[in-house]
Design a protein around this motif. Sequence first.
Motif, PDB file in Angstrom:
ATOM      1  N   ARG A   1      68.802 -61.882 -15.948  1.00 19.80           N
ATOM      2  CA  ARG A   1      67.495 -62.541 -15.894  1.00 19.80           C
ATOM      3  C   ARG A   1      67.514 -63.739 -14.960  1.00 19.80           C
ATOM      4  O   ARG A   1      66.516 -64.057 -14.323  1.00 19.80           O
ATOM      5  CB  ARG A   1      67.090 -62.965 -17.312  1.00 19.80           C
ATOM      6  CG  ARG A   1      65.708 -63.560 -17.441  1.00 19.80           C
ATOM      7  CD  ARG A   1      64.637 -62.558 -17.087  1.00 19.80           C
ATOM      8  NE  ARG A   1      63.305 -63.091 -17.369  1.00 19.80           N
ATOM      9  CZ  ARG A   1      62.200 -62.670 -16.788  1.00 19.80           C
ATOM     10  NH1 ARG A   1      62.265 -61.726 -15.883  1.00 19.80           N
ATOM     11  NH2 ARG A   1      61.036 -63.179 -17.099  1.00 19.80           N
TER      12      ARG A   1
ATOM     13  N   PHE B   1      68.471 -62.738  -9.691  1.00 17.19           N
ATOM     14  CA  PHE B   1      67.757 -61.639  -9.055  1.00 17.19           C
ATOM     15  C   PHE B   1      68.580 -60.967  -7.950  1.00 17.19           C
ATOM     16  O   PHE B   1      68.638 -59.731  -7.876  1.00 17.19           O
ATOM     17  CB  PHE B   1      66.425 -62.154  -8.525  1.00 17.19           C
ATOM     18  CG  PHE B   1      65.494 -61.073  -8.039  1.00 17.19           C
ATOM     19  CD1 PHE B   1      65.527 -59.787  -8.560  1.00 17.19           C
ATOM     20  CD2 PHE B   1      64.558 -61.349  -7.048  1.00 17.19           C
ATOM     21  CE1 PHE B   1      64.661 -58.802  -8.117  1.00 17.19           C
ATOM     22  CE2 PHE B   1      63.680 -60.369  -6.594  1.00 17.19           C
ATOM     23  CZ  PHE B   1      63.752 -59.088  -7.124  1.00 17.19           C
TER      24      PHE B   1
ATOM     25  N   CYS C   1      71.112 -58.686  -9.531  1.00 19.25           N
ATOM     26  CA  CYS C   1      70.456 -57.539 -10.157  1.00 19.25           C
ATOM     27  C   CYS C   1      70.097 -56.497  -9.105  1.00 19.25           C
ATOM     28  O   CYS C   1      70.347 -55.300  -9.286  1.00 19.25           O
ATOM     29  CB  CYS C   1      69.216 -58.006 -10.911  1.00 19.25           C
ATOM     30  SG  CYS C   1      68.390 -56.694 -11.844  1.00 19.25           S
ATOM     31  N   ARG C   2      69.534 -56.931  -7.996  1.00 18.86           N
ATOM     32  CA  ARG C   2      69.188 -55.999  -6.919  1.00 18.86           C
ATOM     33  C   ARG C   2      70.436 -55.346  -6.341  1.00 18.86           C
ATOM     34  O   ARG C   2      70.431 -54.145  -6.022  1.00 18.86           O
ATOM     35  CB  ARG C   2      68.428 -56.724  -5.816  1.00 18.86           C
ATOM     36  CG  ARG C   2      67.000 -57.111  -6.182  1.00 18.86           C
ATOM     37  CD  ARG C   2      66.203 -57.368  -4.923  1.00 18.86           C
ATOM     38  NE  ARG C   2      66.134 -56.171  -4.093  1.00 18.86           N
ATOM     39  CZ  ARG C   2      65.968 -56.182  -2.775  1.00 18.86           C
ATOM     40  NH1 ARG C   2      65.871 -57.330  -2.124  1.00 18.86           N
ATOM     41  NH2 ARG C   2      65.899 -55.056  -2.097  1.00 18.86           N
TER      42      ARG C   2
ATOM     43  N   VAL D   1      60.884 -54.469  -3.816  1.00 17.90           N
ATOM     44  CA  VAL D   1      60.675 -55.774  -4.452  1.00 17.90           C
ATOM     45  C   VAL D   1      59.184 -56.074  -4.474  1.00 17.90           C
ATOM     46  O   VAL D   1      58.493 -55.928  -3.468  1.00 17.90           O
ATOM     47  CB  VAL D   1      61.429 -56.877  -3.693  1.00 17.90           C
ATOM     48  CG1 VAL D   1      61.116 -58.251  -4.286  1.00 17.90           C
ATOM     49  CG2 VAL D   1      62.924 -56.605  -3.735  1.00 17.90           C
TER      50      VAL D   1
ATOM     51  N   TYR E   1      55.873 -63.590 -12.384  1.00 17.51           N
ATOM     52  CA  TYR E   1      57.255 -63.154 -12.185  1.00 17.51           C
ATOM     53  C   TYR E   1      57.647 -63.374 -10.732  1.00 17.51           C
ATOM     54  O   TYR E   1      56.811 -63.408  -9.825  1.00 17.51           O
ATOM     55  CB  TYR E   1      57.428 -61.678 -12.544  1.00 17.51           C
ATOM     56  CG  TYR E   1      56.414 -60.761 -11.901  1.00 17.51           C
ATOM     57  CD1 TYR E   1      56.586 -60.276 -10.596  1.00 17.51           C
ATOM     58  CD2 TYR E   1      55.259 -60.386 -12.590  1.00 17.51           C
ATOM     59  CE1 TYR E   1      55.641 -59.447 -10.015  1.00 17.51           C
ATOM     60  CE2 TYR E   1      54.310 -59.547 -12.005  1.00 17.51           C
ATOM     61  CZ  TYR E   1      54.511 -59.084 -10.722  1.00 17.51           C
ATOM     62  OH  TYR E   1      53.586 -58.263 -10.136  1.00 17.51           O
TER      63      TYR E   1
ATOM     64  N   ASP F   1      60.880 -61.826  -9.953  1.00 13.59           N
ATOM     65  CA  ASP F   1      62.010 -60.883  -9.883  1.00 13.59           C
ATOM     66  C   ASP F   1      61.546 -59.458 -10.168  1.00 13.59           C
ATOM     67  O   ASP F   1      62.291 -58.657 -10.723  1.00 13.59           O
ATOM     68  CB  ASP F   1      63.105 -61.288 -10.869  1.00 13.59           C
ATOM     69  CG  ASP F   1      62.621 -61.313 -12.325  1.00 13.59           C
ATOM     70  OD1 ASP F   1      61.388 -61.203 -12.550  1.00 13.59           O
ATOM     71  OD2 ASP F   1      63.465 -61.427 -13.227  1.00 13.59           O
TER      72      ASP F   1
ATOM     73  N   ALA G   1      60.402 -56.645 -14.405  1.00 16.82           N
ATOM     74  CA  ALA G   1      61.472 -57.553 -14.026  1.00 16.82           C
ATOM     75  C   ALA G   1      62.757 -56.759 -13.794  1.00 16.82           C
ATOM     76  O   ALA G   1      63.016 -55.755 -14.458  1.00 16.82           O
ATOM     77  CB  ALA G   1      61.683 -58.598 -15.114  1.00 16.82           C
ATOM     78  N   CYS G   2      63.565 -57.211 -12.862  1.00 15.58           N
ATOM     79  CA  CYS G   2      64.745 -56.459 -12.458  1.00 15.58           C
ATOM     80  C   CYS G   2      65.712 -56.164 -13.607  1.00 15.58           C
ATOM     81  O   CYS G   2      66.251 -55.046 -13.668  1.00 15.58           O
ATOM     82  CB  CYS G   2      65.467 -57.214 -11.340  1.00 15.58           C
ATOM     83  SG  CYS G   2      66.763 -56.242 -10.547  1.00 15.58           S
TER      84      CYS G   2
END
Length: 250
Positions: free
Chosen positions: A65, A68, A71-72, A84, A96, A98, A120-121
């Motif tokens: 969280r 980002f 996470c990507r 994105v 948001y 992310d 979210a991611c």
Amino acid sequence: MPRQKRKPGRLRRALTWLVLLALFALLALLAYGWLRQHPEDTPWAPLDLARPIGMFTGRKLVALRGDFPQCRALLDRAGVEHTVLAEHREGAQCGYADGVRFAADDPHISPFVPARLGFACPVAAALALWQWEVVQPAAERHFRMRVIAIEHLGSYNCRRLYGRSSGDFSQHATANAVDISGFRLADGRRVTLVADWKKNGAEAAFLRDVRDGACRVFSTVLSPDYNAAHRDHLHFDQADRGAASWRACR
């Protein structure tokens, strides 16, 4: 001079300690080897979406969280095609930065219906693992076929919990949640929460399996067993409650 008495008890104790230390060293070596082969079950190993779901996978997903880019990068390494979403702000509590959307034609991921769903991611990363490790195996087990689409009731929604006029904001207010309402099988059949949760048979068993499996990758999973407000969907989110009570599964 009198002969000094031997002390066999001391020798036995020393040998016992040597044996115990050798056993401890062997167990430690075996444990180290096992953990190297199962990084998903260690808290310090980096998250890898290509690995099976382990004891610490869920907590690592929640931790995304705040990261980002990481996470990507995890989605990229796992071959999950995504775009994105533009940053969105709506008041002080909603929005948001992310957000991502799975590619509509990504062969690794079942499409969401209606299309163009963004979230979210960390939710996306968990959804990918959930599909690979929970949904598709459950569909093969119960129906001998794959899920080809997942039906939903949305993700981002600037609102408070249960649509109240006061109180805490929902995880939906930051796209950190998604509501899943049903599944489409390869033969065209639909399995939905509202129609099949209370039935007996393969459909209900499948829905409970995907609910229980989601509890391993999402911090919150709410089902029709929780309350009437969730009679027609499974609510998933990645709320960060801290390590002590990071998961709620109902």
